[in-house]
Design a protein around this motif. Structure first.
Motif, PDB file in Angstrom:
ATOM      1  N   ASP A 147     -59.572  -2.195 -41.777  1.00  0.00           N
ATOM      2  CA  ASP A 147     -59.808  -1.252 -42.867  1.00  0.00           C
ATOM      3  C   ASP A 147     -60.137  -2.002 -44.158  1.00  0.00           C
ATOM      4  OD1 ASP A 147     -59.290   0.721 -41.104  1.00  0.00           O
ATOM      5  OD2 ASP A 147     -57.338   1.324 -41.941  1.00  0.00           O
ATOM      6  N   ARG A 148     -59.341  -3.025 -44.444  1.00  0.00           N
ATOM      7  CA  ARG A 148     -59.490  -3.667 -45.746  1.00  0.00           C
ATOM      8  C   ARG A 148     -60.765  -4.499 -45.830  1.00  0.00           C
ATOM      9  NH1 ARG A 148     -55.079  -7.421 -48.455  1.00  0.00           N
ATOM     10  NH2 ARG A 148     -56.578  -8.466 -49.802  1.00  0.00           N
TER      11      ARG A 148
ATOM     12  N   GLU B   5     -63.493  -4.236 -43.978  1.00  0.00           N
ATOM     13  CA  GLU B   5     -64.692  -3.407 -43.896  1.00  0.00           C
ATOM     14  C   GLU B   5     -64.909  -2.594 -45.181  1.00  0.00           C
ATOM     15  OE1 GLU B   5     -64.876  -3.238 -39.004  1.00  0.00           O
ATOM     16  OE2 GLU B   5     -64.731  -1.342 -40.101  1.00  0.00           O
ATOM     17  N   ALA B   6     -63.811  -2.319 -45.900  1.00  0.00           N
ATOM     18  CA  ALA B   6     -63.953  -1.618 -47.183  1.00  0.00           C
ATOM     19  C   ALA B   6     -64.429  -2.587 -48.269  1.00  0.00           C
ATOM     20  CB  ALA B   6     -62.619  -0.985 -47.587  1.00  0.00           C
ATOM     21  N   ASP B   7     -63.844  -3.776 -48.305  1.00  0.00           N
ATOM     22  CA  ASP B   7     -64.164  -4.742 -49.366  1.00  0.00           C
ATOM     23  C   ASP B   7     -65.537  -5.399 -49.178  1.00  0.00           C
ATOM     24  OD1 ASP B   7     -61.732  -4.145 -50.361  1.00  0.00           O
ATOM     25  OD2 ASP B   7     -60.817  -6.131 -50.089  1.00  0.00           O
ATOM     26  N   TYR B   8     -65.966  -5.497 -47.932  1.00  0.00           N
ATOM     27  CA  TYR B   8     -67.246  -6.170 -47.647  1.00  0.00           C
ATOM     28  C   TYR B   8     -68.125  -5.242 -46.815  1.00  0.00           C
ATOM     29  CZ  TYR B   8     -64.692 -10.214 -49.291  1.00  0.00           C
ATOM     30  OH  TYR B   8     -63.952 -11.074 -50.056  1.00  0.00           O
ATOM     31  N   PRO B   9     -68.802  -4.336 -47.480  1.00  0.00           N
ATOM     32  CA  PRO B   9     -69.622  -3.376 -46.721  1.00  0.00           C
ATOM     33  C   PRO B   9     -70.601  -4.141 -45.830  1.00  0.00           C
ATOM     34  CG  PRO B   9     -69.478  -2.751 -49.039  1.00  0.00           C
ATOM     35  CD  PRO B   9     -68.870  -4.111 -48.929  1.00  0.00           C
ATOM     36  N   GLY B  10     -70.683  -3.719 -44.605  1.00  0.00           N
ATOM     37  CA  GLY B  10     -71.538  -4.423 -43.656  1.00  0.00           C
ATOM     38  C   GLY B  10     -70.778  -5.415 -42.805  1.00  0.00           C
TER      39      GLY B  10
ATOM     40  N   TRP C 131     -67.980  -6.563 -40.206  1.00  0.00           N
ATOM     41  CA  TRP C 131     -67.535  -5.840 -39.017  1.00  0.00           C
ATOM     42  C   TRP C 131     -66.456  -6.673 -38.335  1.00  0.00           C
ATOM     43  CZ3 TRP C 131     -70.543  -6.750 -34.016  1.00  0.00           C
ATOM     44  CH2 TRP C 131     -69.941  -6.078 -32.959  1.00  0.00           C
TER      45      TRP C 131
ATOM     46  N   GLU D 170     -69.691 -15.637 -47.839  1.00  0.00           N
ATOM     47  CA  GLU D 170     -68.898 -14.415 -47.688  1.00  0.00           C
ATOM     48  C   GLU D 170     -67.920 -14.537 -46.513  1.00  0.00           C
ATOM     49  OE1 GLU D 170     -70.617 -10.463 -48.508  1.00  0.00           O
ATOM     50  OE2 GLU D 170     -69.955  -9.907 -46.496  1.00  0.00           O
TER      51      GLU D 170
END
Lengths: 472, 472
Positions: free
Chosen positions: A367-368, A370-375, A377, A407
Motif C-alpha cells: 500500500d505504502r 504503491e501510493a508513494d511511488y505511482p507506477g 509495483w 527511485e
C-alpha cells in the motif's frame, strides 16, 4: 599489486606448488564475477589448497604479509559475498579442492564433510546410504558446504529443519593467524565456555575459514506429499500453515505464490499452476517423512479437505506421482527467472519479519510503496512459514538500470525502514556481503554493530579475511 | 574496598535507590557461598536491578569505575561460577528481581521470560497453558533461567531436546559498557552476520549479562512411559539406547545406573530399585509425548520385550502409574546424596566423550585408575545417551579432604588426560567456573583458549564481568 603480494605468491608456490597457487589469468577469470554478474573484481592470484594444513599455511603467510583473502566456494553468493574488489590487492582462496567426505555414520545420521563439497554431490552420496541433508535451494549444483555454512543458507526446508547452521554439530576452521579450531568430535555435551565455533556460521568468512563440518542428517524420506492450494490472502495462508502444522509434523515447505508471479511462469515457460480457478494467492506445500509411501498423501489430503471446509483454503490438489510433485516444484523454481523475463529486472529484497506479522507487513509495504511511488509495483513470493518473503519492486515499465539505482534504491531504503519498524531483518537468508553492507551500517542496532566490529578486530586485526563484506 | 567502590555504590544508590543497592552484610551473606559450600567470597555490595535499564546503568557505571561484578541467579553453580573471590573487590549483581514472564504464545509455543525467573516457577506457569520447557534438573527450585542459559545447563531431557542453549531462540543482554543487544524478536531467519547473541550461552557471564530470553517450548506431555531395565554392561546399555531410539522418537531420558550407586540409595534412603534380579548395571528410561495416555507405555513395553528377546536387556519393568514413575526418578535424584552419605565424599567428574566411546572409556578409566592407585574406586552414573557420565573417584575408606586435594587431584588430572585422548570434554554440563579453570588452561586447545581470550578482551577490556571464572 604490491611487492607484498609478489613475495607471498612466491613463498606459497615454493611451499605448496603450482596446483595450489594459480596465477594464470584465464584460470582465475571465471571466479572474478559473481554468478549473477553484478559484481566484478580483480585478483592477484587464486589459491586452491587441498588440505587443512595448506589452508593454515596460506593464512599464516597472508596474515604475516597483510594480504587480504577472499574465501570462495561455489561463487553463488546472492550479495557479492565471494567476489574480490577492484583494487587487485585481494587473493581468492578457493576451497573447491577440499571436497572429501571424511566420515558417514548411518547409525547416528551424521557425516563429516570438507568445505568444498558441492551440495548436490553430497546429497547423491548420502542417498546411497539412505540419508540426506535437510537443506535444498536453487544453487544446489554449485553451492559448497563451506559456503552454505559461512552464509547460514536457508532454502525450502527451513520450516521444519532450520537453516544450514542448525544442521552443523561441529566444525574445523582456520583462524586468521593460521591456527585451527576443531569441534568436529561428536560430543553431545561440551560446556567449556560458549560455542565459539558458531562465529563461523553466517560469519561470511570474516572470522576464519571453514575447512570441514560435522552435519546432522535425516533419513531419506520414504514418503512424500506435495500439494497446491488456492487461498484468499496471505492471512488465510498463515492460518492454513498453523492448521497444517497442528495436524502434521512432517510439513517441510510452505511457499506462498502470488498470481502475478504464476502468470509470468505461464507466459514465459508455459508452466501452468495446477488449479483451475482464479486465486489471488496460491501455496505450495511439501511434507516428507519416514512413513509408508502414501500415508502422507492421505493425511495431507484429509487436512486440506478440512481446511477447505473451514474456509481456510479455496481449492487444493495433491501431486499424484513423484513426477507431478517435481512439476509443482518446477513452477516454484522457475519463478525468479520467469519474472525477470516477463516483467524485467526487479529490486529484490530478501527480508524477514516475525511470521505472524508477515501478512500485515506485506499489505502495508505494498500500500505504502504503491501510493508513494505511482507506477511502482510490489510483489513477493517465498517462505511464508519462515517469515521470509522475497519481495520484488518494479516500475510498471521494465526497470532500467537507472531506475534501479535511483527511485528503486530510494524505495529499498523505505522498505528496509519498514522492516526495522516491524522488528524484522534486512537479510533473511542471503547474508549481507557487499550488497547490503551500507544498509546494515545505517540500520543495524549500534550495540550489534559495535560488537561485530570488536569481534572482527579481536580475531582478524590485520583485516585479511574477506574485507569489505558484512562488517561496515 | 577501594574508593572506586565507595563512589560507585554511592552513585548507584543515588540513581537507583536502596532496593537495588544492598550493603547490609546480613542480606549479602547468604549469597557469598555457593550452595554446596565449596567456595566462599566477600562482596562490597549486592546490586538487585529490577529492569534492563537498571542493569544497563549498573554496567556502564561499574565499567567506568573498573569495579568487577559477579552475575548471580539461583547461586546453584556446580563449579563456583557465581561466587565472588576473597578480595572483597567484587560486587554481586543479582538478577533475581527480574522475574517476569513478558509473553507466552501458545500457538507458536514460545515465551519471553526474564533472567531471574526460577525454573520450577516457570514450569508451573507454563503448565497452566499446556506448555513446558523441555529441561529438568535437580536445582529446578532455585536455578534461574538466566543462570541456566549462561551455563548452558543440561539435565535429564537433553537426549531428545538438547541443552538449555538449544531452547533459546533469542535474548536480551547488556554488554560491559552498558549497551544492549536484543534478539528477542521472533524471527525464524535473520542473516545479518553470525549469531553474536550465542556468545552469552554458556558464556558464564564473561561477555555480557543476560536479562531476558525467548524460549522454544513444547506441549505439556499427555502421555508418559517410565521403565527400569537391567543390563549386562554399559555396552549393552548403549545398544539398548540405539534400539529404543530406532523404534520410538519419544525417548527423552536414558540414565545409566551402576549397582554400587543403587546399593547406596537402598542403604541410606531405603529406596529400592524395582527389579528383583541382580544386575551389574541398570537403566532408567523416560519417554514423553502428545499421544493418548497409555500409548507410550504399550510401545515402550513392546520395545523392551523385543530388547530382552534379542539379549540387549536382562529384565525390565514399566511404571504403572504416575506415582510409580516419580518413585523411579526419586531413586535417580537421590543417588548423589546417598553416595555421599554411604561412601563419603568423592571427587566428581562431569565429563563427556562421544556417545559411542563411552562404554570403552568407562572401562579404560576404571581399569587404569584402579590399577595405578590401589584402593581407589571408580564409579559413575548419568546421561549415557548424551555421552555424559558423572564419574566418581573415591578411596576405599571415606575420602579425607587431604586425599581429595592430593591423590584425588592427581587422579583427576589423569582422568582429564584420558578424556582429552578420547576427544571428550572436561566439562559436559556444569561449566568451567572457578573449579576447572586451571585444568581448562592446561588442556584446552591453544587456538580455542587464544580465541576465548581475544573475545574477552574485545568485549570486556576492563575485566568487570565475572573475572576469575572460565577464561584462564
Amino acid at each position: 599489486m604490491s611487492r607484498g603480494h609478489d613475495r607471498l605468491i612466491a613463498e606459497l608456490r615454493e611451499k605448496l606448488g603450482a596446483t595450489v597457487v594459480v596465477t594464470d589469468p584465464d584460470l582465475i577469470a571465471p571466479w572474478l564475477t559473481d554468478w549473477r554478474g553484478r559484481w566484478t573484481g580483480k585478483a592477484a592470484a587464486m589459491l586452491q589448497p587441498g588440505t587443512r594444513e595448506e589452508v593454515s599455511t596460506i593464512l599464516a603467510a597472508a596474515n604475516e604479509a597483510g594480504v587480504p583473502l577472499v574465501p570462495q566456494g561455489g561463487n553463488s553468493s546472492m550479495v557479492g559475498g565471494a567476489t574480490p574488489d577492484q583494487s587487485g590487492d585481494m587473493v581468492i582462496l578457493s576451497l573447491r579442492r577440499m571436497k572429501e567426505i571424511r566420515a558417514i555414520d548411518p547409525e547416528t545420521r551424521q557425516c563429516v564433510v570438507e568445505a568444498g563439497m558441492i551440495l548436490a554431490t553430497l546429497q547423491d552420496e548420502l542417498a546411497e546410504v539412505g540419508l540426506r541433508l535437510p537443506l535444498d535451494l536453487g544453487a544446489r549444483g554449485s553451492a559448497t558446504i563451506g559456503g552454505l555454512v559461512s552464509t547460514n543458507a536457508g532454502g525450502t526446508e527451513v520450516l521444519r529443519h532450520g537453516t544450514m547452521g542448525e544442521q552443523v554439530l561441529g566444525l574445523e576452521a582456520v583462524l586468521a593467524d593460521g591456527s585451527v579450531i576443531d569441534t568436529l568430535s561428536p560430543l553431545k555435551k561440551d560446556n567449556r565456555g560458549p560455542r565459539i565455533d558458531r562465529m563461523m556460521i553466517g560469519g561470511e568468512g570474516q572470522f576464519g575459514v571453514i575447512t570441514a563440518v560435522r552435519l546432522q542428517l535425516t533419513a531419506l524420506p520414504s514418503d512424500r506429499a506435495t500439494a497446491w492450494v488456492g487461498v484468499a490472502s496471505p492471512q488465510a495462508a498463515l492460518k492454513l500453515l498453523r492448521f497444517c502444522e497442528q495436524e502434521c509434523d512432517a510439513v517441510e515447505g510452505f511457499e506462498l505464490l502470488p498470481k502475478d508471479s504464476l502468470a509470468a511462469a505461464e507466459a514465459v515457460f508455459d508452466l501452468r499452476a495446477p488449479l483451475d480457478g482464479d486465486h489471488d494467492w496460491q501455496v505450495l506445500i511439501e511434507a516428507k517423512g519416514e512413513s509408508e509411501a502414501g500415508t502422507l498423501n492421505e493425511k495431507l489430503g484429509s487436512i486440506l479437505a478440512g481446511a477447505i471446509e473451514q474456509g481456510l483454503a479455496q481449492d487444493a490438489v495433491l501431486a499424484q506421482s513423484e513426477a507431478q510433485a517435481e512439476a509443482f516444484w518446477s513452477i516454484r523454481h522457475h519463478l525468479s527467472d520467469a519474472e525477470k523475463r516477463h516483467y524485467g529486472m526487479a529490486n529484490s529484497h530478501d527480508i524477514s519479519v516475525p511470521v505472524d506479522a508477515m501478512p500485515a507487513f506485506l499489505k502495508e509495504v505494498r500500500d505504502r510503496i504503491e501510493a508513494d511511488y505511482p507506477g511502482a509495483w510490489v510483489s513477493g513470493y517465498g517462505h511464508l512459514g519462515d517469515g521470509n518473503i522475497h519481495l520484488h519492486v518494479r516500475p510498471m515499465d521494465r526497470a532500467s538500470d537507472d531506475w534501479r539505482a535511483t527511485e528503486g534504491a530510494e524505495i529499498e531504503r523505505k522498505v528496509h525502514d519498514m522492516i526495522v519498524a516491524h522488528g524484522g531483518s534486512i537479510s533473511a537468508e542471503h547474508g549481507i556481503g557487499q550488497m547490503k553492507r551500507d544498509e546494515f551500517a545505517r540500520l543495524g542496532e549500534p550495540a550489534r554493530l559495535a560488537m561485530l566490529r570488536a569481534l572482527k578486530q579481536a580475531l582478524d586485526p590485520k583485516r585479511i579475511l574477506n574485507p569489505g563484506k558484512l562488517i561496515p
